[in-house]
Design an enzyme around this catalytic site. Structure first.
Site, PDB file in Angstrom:
ATOM      1  CE  LYS A   1      16.888 -49.449 -21.813  1.00 44.85           C
ATOM      2  NZ  LYS A   1      17.768 -50.323 -22.600  1.00 44.85           N
TER       3      LYS A   1
ATOM      4  NE  ARG B   1      24.765 -57.017 -17.736  1.00 39.45           N
ATOM      5  CZ  ARG B   1      25.232 -57.148 -18.977  1.00 39.45           C
ATOM      6  NH1 ARG B   1      26.508 -57.391 -19.174  1.00 39.45           N
ATOM      7  NH2 ARG B   1      24.425 -57.042 -19.993  1.00 39.45           N
TER       8      ARG B   1
HETATM    9  N1  BES Z   1      16.267 -54.066 -20.127  1.00 38.68           N
HETATM   10  C1  BES Z   1      17.323 -54.010 -21.047  1.00 38.68           C
HETATM   11  C2  BES Z   1      17.307 -55.149 -22.056  1.00 38.68           C
HETATM   12  C3  BES Z   1      16.236 -55.078 -23.114  1.00 38.68           C
HETATM   13  C4  BES Z   1      16.340 -54.183 -24.152  1.00 38.68           C
HETATM   14  C5  BES Z   1      15.187 -55.951 -23.088  1.00 38.68           C
HETATM   15  C6  BES Z   1      15.371 -54.160 -25.136  1.00 38.68           C
HETATM   16  C7  BES Z   1      14.216 -55.941 -24.074  1.00 38.68           C
HETATM   17  C8  BES Z   1      14.319 -55.026 -25.102  1.00 38.68           C
HETATM   18  C9  BES Z   1      18.665 -54.084 -20.327  1.00 38.68           C
HETATM   19  O1  BES Z   1      18.695 -53.482 -19.089  1.00 38.68           O
HETATM   20  C10 BES Z   1      19.649 -53.369 -21.185  1.00 38.68           C
HETATM   21  O2  BES Z   1      19.495 -52.210 -21.375  1.00 38.68           O
HETATM   22  N2  BES Z   1      20.635 -54.108 -21.690  1.00 38.68           N
HETATM   23  C11 BES Z   1      21.622 -53.545 -22.536  1.00 38.68           C
HETATM   24  C12 BES Z   1      22.951 -54.139 -22.162  1.00 38.68           C
HETATM   25  C13 BES Z   1      24.115 -53.475 -22.834  1.00 38.68           C
HETATM   26  C14 BES Z   1      24.287 -52.069 -22.325  1.00 38.68           C
HETATM   27  C15 BES Z   1      25.334 -54.302 -22.570  1.00 38.68           C
HETATM   28  C16 BES Z   1      21.268 -53.869 -23.982  1.00 38.68           C
HETATM   29  O3  BES Z   1      20.768 -54.981 -24.234  1.00 38.68           O
HETATM   30  O4  BES Z   1      21.421 -53.018 -24.831  1.00 38.68           O
HETATM   31 MN    MN Z   2      19.134 -51.427 -19.207  1.00 37.13          MN
END
Ligand code: BES
Ligand code: MN
Ligand code: ZN
Length: 497
Positions: free
Chosen positions: A277, A351
Site C-alpha cells: 500500500k 477475501r
Molecule cells: N483492508 C483493505 C480495504 C480497505 C481499504 C478498507 C481502505 C478501508 C480503507 C483491503 O484489504 C484492501 O486492500 N482492498 C483492496 C482490494 C483491491 C486490491 C481489489 C482495495 O480496496 O483497494
Molecule cells: Mn488489503
C-alpha cells in the site's frame, strides 16, 4: 451504569443535571415547557435573545435556574419536530452529554421528548448506547492517566406514563450490554498493531470462555490449518513472522438449534503485502481487524445478556506482510473448498482468509452465516461513512439485517450480486482470480465470497467505511455491533412485540 425511570416533572427532580429539548422554531418539548413555567418564562426569554435554539444538536448549559431543583439544565436543539425520531434524539443527546463531559456530573435526567407512540424500549436503548458512546475513552496506551471522564453514575429516563417504565428500563439494560460489546470492539480496533496481533485476539476469545459454561473457545494453529487444506488463508500469512490463528467461539444458549455463525475479518495489520500500500494513513490499516472486533463484541453482548440463542464466531486472524516468503502476484493457491485462486493482488487479502473461514464454518450447519469485513476501499467510495454495505444470497436474511440496522440506528444498504459481476473474477489459469478490476470493487469482492457459500443462507457486511473515524476523531466506532446485537436480540425473541 444505573438507570431508573421517572414520571415526575423535570423541575422537581434533584439531579445534577436535567437535559431538555426544544424543536426548531421555538416549539418547546414537554420538559422544557415545565422548566419554562417553573422559572417564570426564563427559557422563553433565552430563546428570544438567541441564547438557546432548536437547531439540531445546538447546546446551552444553564446553571441555577430559579424554580428548578437540578442545578444544571442542558437545553439542546432537537431540529424540526416533524423529523424527530431516534436518529435526531441520539444526535441531540450526544451533543448534550459532550457539553457536560468535563463537569463533575454524577446524575443526569434525560427529559427529551419522544414523538407520541415512540417505543419506550428503544428510547431506553438509545439513551444507554448514546451515553456509553460519549463516555468512551481509550487511554490504555497513555503513560499519564490524567483526564478521567465525567463520573456519571446514574441516569434517569423521563417517561410519559408509569406503564412505560418496564420497557424503558429493559431497553436501557440491553443498551448497557450492547455498550460492553461496542467498547470491546472499539478497544480492539484502537489497540496498536504491535499489541493487537492474531495471538492477542485469540487470548481475548479464550478469556470469554473462562468461567462461562455456555462458551467454548478453540484456536487453530497454522499446522492445523494446513492439515485442513486452508491454502488460501495461509497464503496471506506467508510473509509474516507473527503466526496466524483461526479463532472459533461457540455460545450455546438454546440447546440443539442450528446456530447463527458470525465470521469476522481479522487482519491485525494490512500492509498490502507485496502489492504494498502507499504510505499515507497506512497506520489506519490496524483497523483491518474490525470485522473480528465486531463479532467478538457481539459475542460479549450475547454473553452479558445470556441470550437464549446459539451463535458461533469464526475469526481468521493474520498479518498481511511483504517478505521473502510472502505470496507474490501470479501465485495460485488452493482453498479449503478445493477451488483454486490466482492471486493477482496480494492486497485483496481479506477475501482470501474469509473464504477458508466460510468453508470451515460449514461444519456448524448454520441457520445463517454472516461475514463482517473491512473488505474494500471501493465501499468507502460507494457508501461513505454512513451505511454498511450489505450483500446476500437470501432476500429474507437481507431484509432482517436491514430492518435490524434501522431499529438500531446502525444502518446497512444492500448492493446486488450476480453472474454479470462474478464474471469479472475470471482467471486464465485458476478457477478464479482474487480481484475483479476497478469497476464495482465491493460487489466483485462479495461475489468472490459467494463462491464459497453455496447452499448456506449467507450475508456479507462490508464495514470499510463505518468501522472507524479518521482525522482528528480517529478511533474505532464499534459498528456494526449494535446492528448485529439487534439481530440476535430479535432472533432470541426477547424484543418487545
Ligand atoms: N483492508 C483493505 C480495504 C480497505 C481499504 C478498507 C481502505 C478501508 C480503507 C483491503 O484489504 C484492501 O486492500 N482492498 C483492496 C482490494 C483491491 C486490491 C481489489 C482495495 O480496496 O483497494
Ligand atoms: Mn488489503
Ligand atoms: Zn485488508
Amino acid at each position: 451504569m444505573e438507570y431508573f425511570t421517572t414520571t415526575s416533572k423535570a423541575p422537581r427532580r434533584a439531579a445534577d443535571c436535567v437535559i431538555v429539548g426544544i424543536y426548531a422554531k421555538g416549539k418547546f418539548g414537554i420538559a422544557a415547557d415545565d422548566i419554562n413555567s417553573a422559572s417564570k418564562g426564563e427559557l422563553k426569554r433565552l430563546y428570544k435573545s438567541g441564547d438557546i435554539s432548536g437547531a439540531l444538536g445546538r447546546v446551552t448549559v444553564l446553571n441555577n435556574i430559579s424554580g428548578v431543583k437540578a442545578h444544571r439544565v442542558v437545553v439542546v436543539g432537537l431540529g424540526k419536530s416533524a423529523d424527530f425520531g431516534l436518529v435526531p434524539f441520539r444526535k441531540a443527546l450526544a451533543a448534550a452529554v459532550k457539553a457536560i463531559s468535563k463537569t463533575k456530573t454524577q446524575q443526569i435526567l434525560v427529559a427529551l421528548t419522544l414523538e407520541p407512540g415512540a417505543s419506550p424500549y428503544y428510547f431506553g436503548r438509545a439513551t444507554a448506547e448514546t451515553i456509553g458512546d460519549e463516555l468512551y475513552r481509550f487511554t490504555e496506551m497513555k503513560s499519564a492517566r490524567k483526564t478521567r471522564g465525567m463520573p456519571l453514575k446514574k441516569v434517569g429516563l423521563s417517561i410519559a406514563k408509569r406503564g412505560d417504565a418496564g420497557q424503558a428500563e429493559r431497553g436501557a439494560e440491553h443498551g448497557d450490554a450492547i455498550n460492553i460489546g461496542v467498547s470491546l470492539a472499539k478497544d480492539l480496533g484502537n489497540l496498536p498493531p504491535n499489541v493487537c496481533t492474531p495471538s492477542y485476539l485469540a487470548r481475548q476469545a479464550q478469556k470469554m470462555a473462562k468461567g462461562n459454561g455456555r462458551i467454548t473457545t478453540r484456536v487453530l494453529s497454522e499446522p492445523e490449518m494446513k492439515r485442513l487444506g486452508m491454502g488460501s488463508l495461509l497464503s496471506v500469512t506467508a510473509g509474516a513472522a507473527e503466526p496466524a490463528k483461526l479463532i472459533t467461539i461457540q455460545y450455546k444458549g438454546a440447546g440443539k438449534d442450528a446456530p447463527i455463525v458470525l465470521v469476522g475479518k481479522g487482519v491485525t495489520f494490512d500492509t498490502g503485502g507485496i502489492s504494498l500500500k502507499p504510505g499515507a494513513a497506512m497506520d489506519e490499516m490496524k483497523y483491518d481487524m474490525c470485522g473480528a472486533a465486531s463479532v467478538l463484541g457481539t459475542m460479549a453482548t450475547i454473553a452479558a445478556l445470556k441470550l437464549p440463542i446459539n451463535v458461533n464466531v469464526v475469526v481468521p486472524a493474520v498479518v498481511n506482510m511483504p517478505g521473502s516468503r510472502a505470496t507474490v502476484p501470479g501465485d495460485i493457491v488452493k482453498s479449503m473448498s478445493g477451488q483454486t485462486i490466482e492471486i493477482l493482488n496480494t492486497d485483496a487479502e481479506g477475501r482470501l482468509i474469509l473464504c477458508d473461514a466460510l468453508t470451515y464454518s460449514r461444519r456448524y450447519k448454520p441457520a445463517a452465516i454472516i461475514d463482517v469485513a473491512t473488505l474494500t476501499g471501493a465501499c468507502v467510495i460507494a457508501l461513505g461513512k454512513h451505511h454498511t454495505g450489505l450483500m446476500s444470497n437470501d432476500d429474507a436474511l437481507a431484509e432482517s439485517i436491514l430492518a435490524a440496522g434501522q431499529r438500531a440506528t446502525d444502518r446497512a444498504w444492500r448492493l446486488p450480486l450476480g453472474d454479470d459481476y462474478a464474471a469479472q473474477l475470471k482467471s486464465n489459469f485458476a478457477d478464479m482470480a482474487n480481484i475483479g478490476g476497478r469497476e464495482a470493487g465491493t460487489i466483485t469482492a462479495g461475489c468472490f465470497l459467494g463462491k464459497f457459500t453455496d447452499g448456506m443462507k449467507w450475508a456479507h457486511l462490508d464495514i470499510a467505511g463505518v468501522a472507524w473515524h479518521s482525522g482528528a476523531k480517529k478511533g474505532g466506532t464499534g459498528r456494526p455491533v449494535p446492528m448485529l446485537s439487534e439481530l440476535v436480540l430479535e432472533q432470541s425473541g426477547v424484543l418487545p412485540k
